[in-house]
Design an enzyme around this catalytic site. Structure first.
Site: not given
Lengths: 702, 702
Positions: B429, B450, B452
């Site tokens: 937690g 995702t 470059e």
């Protein structure tokens, strides 16, 4: 044990019963989306539809980008709206306005994730933890006195179990509740900083009461962890929470990675006095003179019984994980079917993303996993309802329920995180924009992997249960009784029990698995391979751990620790098998031949994907030859290709509309953009106005 | 090819050269943290230290919970501070105030992630993309005219390459720049909605200019993608960005999953005119009369040359991924060494998390991966500097650089996401609280997978390069020439080249791999196994794809697609090998015997972990027997246990202080809490006041 899931399908039909003979031919096979959508709604179809209505209502939808304060206020208000408009109090007793309907309550509750995970979890804190603790740990008198406020949210409440220094190890919490017989009161006390209660929803700001777990001490004896109803804040005239009452203090947990609509916080107690009547007394009472009594003699069994009554949290997280995975897949598959990138087979037409083999390989097995998770959750919910409605409330079935929940919740929550992330990456930059929801859902969902029982700790519990069953089974039977033992166990016992029925079979005929593996695609071979793995792993573990009983505590702990990883892997294997069996059993209830054909491929893909993930194990342990192992991957490739045309129908059948998915890229907008672009180029080519490419000129000049 | 990484170590020492003889004995081996910290700073040690000073300065630290507007304003302001205080302009020409120091610039730049990923990426947009495009694609005149504004942030600029409809497929972007010879101007135009530029940093709000990539059309001929400098917004008197200039329009991308300190947005151009001089003209010029000329004849090679000059983005993301992984591990290992949970070996003392085998199994191999990634990144940065400083600027080395960056960036960014998530879960937690930073870093880092260059697309490029090299190698040599060919390639070529040198060797002696596998722990065996896998996968792929040349476009594309997954797997295997080789080579530079001993175990753990992940491949392909395969896992277990006492030193050596880690649980606070709790119980036991447990009484009564 009786089968509890022989529920009527929601669409009675004259179609032939499912089975090999009723499969549609491969070319014709198609999913009947309307049928499957309805079928998946399952046993509590109407309640799920009501909940989806709520989840799709803009008043309950998460507003992205709100500040923590705005979001908390909105979600608290939504809770009150839920009381009026949704059927969120079904689990409570009829005399208090509930319906005594445990399963239906959870079915509806888990759908709230689609509106906003904060709403689902805040509701879970209020009714599934705070309220449920009063319900399950309190007496009828306490229900009458304490439940109405919890149910109506007049009293927002925290579930004060976890401490900063003790998460999953509840038995070791340090908060004490010492009975003072002079005053007839318990004194709740936090002895040191690590014993502060932590991460509690409603504790940061809104809660006026809490169910506080503490070591009950009376007459110098610690009777173990019990729950106490404690007022923590004043209630202001307008109903809002005011300042902490004297002796109670705390801190706000502040910003979190997600779920910021919930006011998590910390609490501590400095000699706080609560009346004797506020010990939730179903499993343990203290008389005025300080005498402790309990209907459960063994302190260990008492503890597990009290905790076990709270299993519904895990059950509902398993269901919510399914909802998250489904929404992620609905988004990514829709976008993958519309977005084009790179030309391949055609000079002019770009290829849609989902026609790329790698894109298929990333997403389509996750559809299979989502279906496996769905059907396993249906069975879990059936069992939960059977236990909590009293239909089948035995210690054994309670233990089975806890084991099943502990086996499914870790896998489904990790799966949802993986699915959300894969979907986000499959949507590229668009996937990172909040307007497409995937990142928001993932952020909110993250903590599901560690709350209500840390996933790793839960899998260990499952592993230990597998070992215990293994030992018990073999203690109880001798060589001669073995055949009888196998026969006596019902075939679908595997759904609730550890799958040891097959262990004995393997012992009788060790050759069968290897022979059956010839037909990997077949149901029998998949079952053999998946079952055999669990059995063999458990048997190996049992052998490895056998010396522990003769070792001293330190050495036994070290031996156990050395095999912790295998124990957890065995639990995973058990969970895989559970899901495969649930999926297989569910196929028999599907009445549409095209749908059952496609779903059978989906089931095969699920089974083979599990086998492929563990291929090294099958090879090392001589269950598959190198040659056979190779075919696993090629079968998967074939199944993925075969399912590709059905991917859209399979996610459409999950039944979530744009009001639930709420992703700009999953609305058809991408199709409109792509159509416009293609039309532009088509017209340009037709007109002869297109500029010539330098490349083309150079090629012609050569 | 020369070896470019024979850099002086930053601590010259008289200790014996590393090697087996210099290893400390197993029991004595200890990491010299001060030495290793300094050693890891590497070639650009001083610049990294300057950057870490900045990254640890509260003025640059991310303020959690800020609104998007606040965060954007803060980060823009920080950029301006960086110009004054940091050495962020080193990559620019000396005559304009830079240092012409490509490698040193990146070394410093990637450290900014520790301050705030938004700051790193906003700086990357301004100087690494917008400024670098002017630098690498422009002429010296254009540098003089356009760079000063970009360098000083007087002109915040966008890098307008990606379109909504075209992400990684840059060659197919639809924006046009048509030369109007009457006016001597280019007309920039967006033909349809999918051609809007999208996800561009600085486009949402702050940018007043952009480098716009468009299809250059002159005289009816499309010369392919070129870059244009375009003013997009007015600059207000106070220097801030005003309204869009006529013809330019756009949208704000709004909230994202992270990096909300950056104003990403969309742009479109409606017949926007720019002077002929604003075509960035290094690789392509248009004369006043519309005649196109280029120093690079082939349009394909020209395109790749232009794009290749922008490789530094990928290089720096690879480095930043390392920083993120290291911070995550520093947090989780510290907490794992302090937090206690459940009693095990002792009745009274709870066990620290990192003493649990599963906790070790989850975290310690990630330390090994972080080290492998670190040393591979050092080599990548060396090669980058060699190319961009002109020391070794050949088409071949540029291509090697691009391949290496494409092989490392996907693996390191995915690894960072996995490491951040595992660390977050390992902290339970507490890991989910923003005060412990892991969730914040993960949210910001998500998109690194995702942007470059999409990771999957990059790995495909690597796979294609492996195939091309394979074909070229074998085309060039006949049977007799083979031995010579093997000898001629330098041994460490593998660091920049595809490892095909070994393919020929395997052909000569197919038995060698199997024999060498007897000593899995040994460097030679690891190298053989890792190398053999790449070679065999590439050779299998080449065989499978050979028929493509004789097929029509559609069938060839289908054949290629059917093997896309294997192509990507081969690229991963290549990346694994690269990292292992870089790690192995780096061991020779470590002068402290204890440190080199521990790091050798770390390297072995890395190598064996890679082998274990691909164990099924080794078994199916007859590289390892079932018996040998079993030992892989048991060696890993042993190495993990052996490294457990060194885990803290290994993460301390990363050199990040509390001002960089900024996690409340990694400050020693947990140790204080645990010590207080243990002391409380110790005193209670000593006093005899501890309540008796009901359990104990019951046991005694039996």
């Amino acid at each position: 044990m009786t089968t509890v899931s022989d529920r009527p399908t929601s669409v009675p039909t004259a179609a032939p019963a499912a089975g090999v003979s009723a499969l549609a031919s491969e070319a014709d096979a198609e999913v009947d989306v309307a049928y499957l959508t309805d079928h998946l709604l399952g046993r509590w179809s109407e309640l799920r539809q009501v909940a989806r209505g709520i989840a799709g209502d803009p008043r309950f939808a998460k507003i992205e980008g709100q500040t923590m304060a705005e979001s908390r206020a909105r979600v608290l208000n939504q809770l009150k709206l839920l009381v009026e408009e949704a059927q969120v109090l079904r689990a409570f007793p009829e005399r208090l306005g509930g319906k005594n309907d445990a399963g239906g309550n959870i079915a509806g509750f888990e759908e709230l994730l689609a509106a906003d995970p904060s709403l689902q979890i805040k509701a879970g804190v209020q009714w599934g933890l705070f309220g449920a603790a009063i319900l399950h740990l309190g007496t009828p008198d306490q229900h009458d006195r304490l439940l109405p406020g919890a149910m109506s949210v007049a009293v927002p409440g925290a579930f004060a179990m976890t401490e900063t220094g003790h998460g999953s190890d509840v038995a070791s919490i340090a908060t004490t509740a010492t009975y003072d017989e002079q005053a007839g009161e318990f004194v709740i006390h936090t002895p040191f900083r690590a014993a502060w209660k932590d991460y509690l929803g409603n504790a940061g700001e809104h809660g006026t009461a809490a169910v506080v777990f503490a070591q009950l001490i009376t007459g110098g004896v610690n009777h173990g962890v019990h729950a106490f109803y404690v007022t923590i804040r004043e209630t202001l005239p307008d109903g809002a929470a005011g300042a902490f009452v004297p002796g109670v203090g705390g801190e706000d947990d502040g910003l979190k990675g997600g779920l910021n609509g919930i006011d998590n916080g910390r609490l501590y107690f400095d000699q706080v006095r609560v009346p004797r009547e506020d010990l939730l007394a179903r499993y343990g009472q203290v008389a005025a003179d300080g005498t402790y009594t309990s209907p459960i003699g063994s302190p260990g069994r008492r503890f597990f019984t009290m905790l076990g009554s709270l299993v519904q949290g895990r059950v509902s997280l398993d269901g919510a994980a399914g909802v998250a995975s489904k929404i992620a897949l609905a988004t990514a598959i829709r976008y993958g079917n519309e977005r084009r990138q790179f030309t391949g087979a055609s000079e002019t037409e770009e290829t849609v993303l989902l026609d790329y083999a790698e894109h298929q390989r990333r997403l389509i097995p996750l559809i299979a996993e989502a279906y496996a998770g769905h059907f396993a959750h249906d069975r879990l919910l059936d069992l939960f309802h059977a236990v909590f409605s009293g239909e089948m409330d035995t210690p054994e079935s309670r233990e089975d329920l806890e084991t099943m929940a502990a086996a499914l919740k870790p896998i489904s929550t990790w799966r949802a995180l993986e699915t959300l992330q894969t979907a986000r990456e499959a949507c590229g930059g668009a996937g990172f924009l909040t307007e497409n929801r995937l990142v928001s859902l993932r952020a909110d969902f993250d903590v599901y992997a560690t709350f209500e029982g840390d996933n790793t700790v839960l899998l260990q519990l499952v592993g230990k249960r597998l070992l215990a069953d293994y030992a018990a089974d073999f203690k109880a039977i001798d060589g001669i009784g073995m055949a009888r033992f196998v026969v006596e166990r019902a075939a679908d016992t595997v759904l609730y029990k550890t799958p040891l029925v097959r262990a004995t079979q393997t012992i009788v005929d060790t050759g069968s698995v290897r022979r059956a593996a010839g037909h990997l695609r077949g149901e029998t071979a998949q079952r053999e391979l998946l079952t055999d793995r669990v059995e063999a792993m458990v048997a190996d573990l049992a052998t490895a751990l056998r010396p522990a009983s003769k070792l001293d505590r330190g050495k036994a702990a070290a031996l156990f620790n050395a095999h912790q990883h295998e124990l957890i892997e065995a639990a995973r294997a058990h969970s895989d098998l559970l899901q495969w069996e649930a999926f297989t059993k569910a196929l028999a209830d599907v009445r549409d031949p095209g749908t059952v054909q496609v779903l059978t491929w989906v089931r095969d893909l699920y089974g083979l994907t599990v086998i492929e993930k563990n291929l090294a194990w099958y090879l090392i342990n001589g269950r598959l030859s190198g040659q056979r192992a190779r075919t696993v991957t090629s079968y998967i490739d074939r199944l993925v290709a075969r399912l590709r045309p059905h991917a859209q129908s399979l996610v459409d059948s999950f039944g979530y509309g744009p009001e639930h998915i709420r992703a700009a890229i999953a609305t058809g907008a991408e199709q409109v953009r792509q159509d416009e672009a293609r039309e532009y180029y088509r017209q340009q080519r037709a007109s002869g106005d297109a500029p010539t490419h330098e490349k083309t000129i150079k090629k012609a000049a050569r």
